[in-house]
Design a protein around this motif. Sequence first.
Motif, short mmCIF file in Angstrom:
data_model
loop_
_atom_site.label_atom_id
_atom_site.label_comp_id
_atom_site.label_asym_id
_atom_site.label_seq_id
_atom_site.Cartn_x
_atom_site.Cartn_y
_atom_site.Cartn_z
N ASN A 33 0.49 -1.19 -0.28
CA ASN A 33 0.13 -0.04 -0.07
C ASN A 33 0.84 1.19 -0.08
O ASN A 33 2.31 1.24 0.74
CB ASN A 33 -0.87 -0.24 1.39
N ASP A 35 0.51 3.40 2.26
CA ASP A 35 1.85 3.75 3.27
C ASP A 35 2.66 2.94 4.03
O ASP A 35 3.09 2.64 5.06
CB ASP A 35 0.48 3.99 4.55
N SER A 334 -7.60 5.68 -4.77
CA SER A 334 -7.70 5.76 -3.19
C SER A 334 -7.33 7.65 -2.98
O SER A 334 -6.85 8.41 -3.41
CB SER A 334 -7.68 4.33 -2.63
N GLU A 336 -5.67 9.04 0.30
CA GLU A 336 -4.84 8.97 1.29
C GLU A 336 -5.03 9.62 2.37
O GLU A 336 -4.78 11.13 2.58
CB GLU A 336 -3.50 8.51 0.69
N GLU A 337 -4.54 8.92 3.70
CA GLU A 337 -3.80 10.22 4.75
C GLU A 337 -2.23 10.93 4.66
O GLU A 337 -1.83 9.69 3.53
CB GLU A 337 -4.11 9.25 5.86
N SER A 345 -5.29 15.39 2.80
CA SER A 345 -4.85 14.03 2.28
C SER A 345 -4.73 14.16 0.78
O SER A 345 -4.07 15.39 0.53
CB SER A 345 -6.49 13.63 2.24
#
Length: 433
Positions: A33, A35, A334, A336-337, A345
């Motif tokens: 991913n 992250d 997506s 994401e953070e 974001s």
Amino acid sequence: MKTRIVTGLVIAGVALAANTAKADPGVYGQPINLDGSLDIRRSTTEQFDPIRGQSVADRPRPDFDATPISVGSFEFFPAMNFTGYYDSNTFAQNGHENSDYIWKFNPAFSLLSNWGQNAVGLTGFGDFDVYSSDADQNYTSGALQAEGRYDIAHQTWIAGSVNYQRVTELRGNPSTPGNALGPSQYNLYSGEANAYRGLGLLKAKVGYGVSYYDYSQLELIGGGFQSQNARDRVQQKVDGEVSYDYTENLKPFVRAGYNWRDYTADNTHSSDGENLDFGAKMDFGGIITAEAYLGYLRQNYFNFNDAIGALDFGGDLLWNVTGLTSVEVKASRSIEETEIGTASSYIASGGDVTVTHELRRNVLIDAHAGYTGLDYQAIFRHDDYYDAGFGGRYFINRNLYTDMTYDLQRRGTDASDQNFTRHILLTRLGVQY
């Protein structure tokens, strides 16, 4: 068939391609991913399903697939990878590049039930990385997953899993401070439960998942430590899918989900969101198989002015051009953070294509290319990640294989002095049973 699926879980089958924007090459070929965490495959809900349209990379090879160790009514699959690779730009810097040789050791195992009904499994692996010139970059990662499925009736089951990962973000990651002495790490605890029901041509499944991200403090260049507690968060989601088998080759579906992300120390980036997608699974005679969907996703960050909404899309198309060559194309989007500046974001959009060819029954080659674009929200920044490479795998026998790969990674960004290019050359010896 079960053997091939299980061994692919722990030794990556023949996944030679590096993932887009991935700094660390080859952690068993699992999808990584943005992250840095992994999507570990759920074997208990898949091991009895028929597989149609397998790629050249995934098809069974009876002469070279690992054979399990029988432990009562369980099957044990141990494995070990020994890898050495050269990274031309270990800190992902623009200029003043630092290169190094890295040694990677990956022990792994799966212990899976061999029952006709119900299933349980335990999977684990370690990732030990040693840098030749800069010991401050050494790290240890790993994962452990327990899972199970209870078969209530025909086409009716409930399943669940619990998972722990020790995740590493190498220096050069946008969210890692530039004055960090070594890589950033965090603990990821997660659990999931889902239920499936088939009623003739109509299928339905629902699920719930929760994940806790616990970031470790960073050691800084020149001494001292920096807390990363502001990144700690709990993410929860509920989702469902309803599909209809219009024909054996066309199965439309509608998929929806709701999530909420709660930061435990600093709620500035807390949010909730939803997605709604319409798509279909398609099979064109086993030569071309595909899944594609289109919809809308939205994430509402409470402490920012606007909710983030975007067109949602994704897909996976596999084309077995011949019995010896496969082409696979994937795409996804997506929200994401991030902890960069005052951004709420970012929207990640991208895809990749992989071509695999079987030169001989025990020799595979592949080439891949990928792109991911990151559109940061609430600030003016856009990143483009490009990834391309090629490689090969040679099965020596059913217990030994070796890989050689080359990967080019590049980031282009409008942030000042943040572009980089890196070259990664890798050799690997895999041991499996």
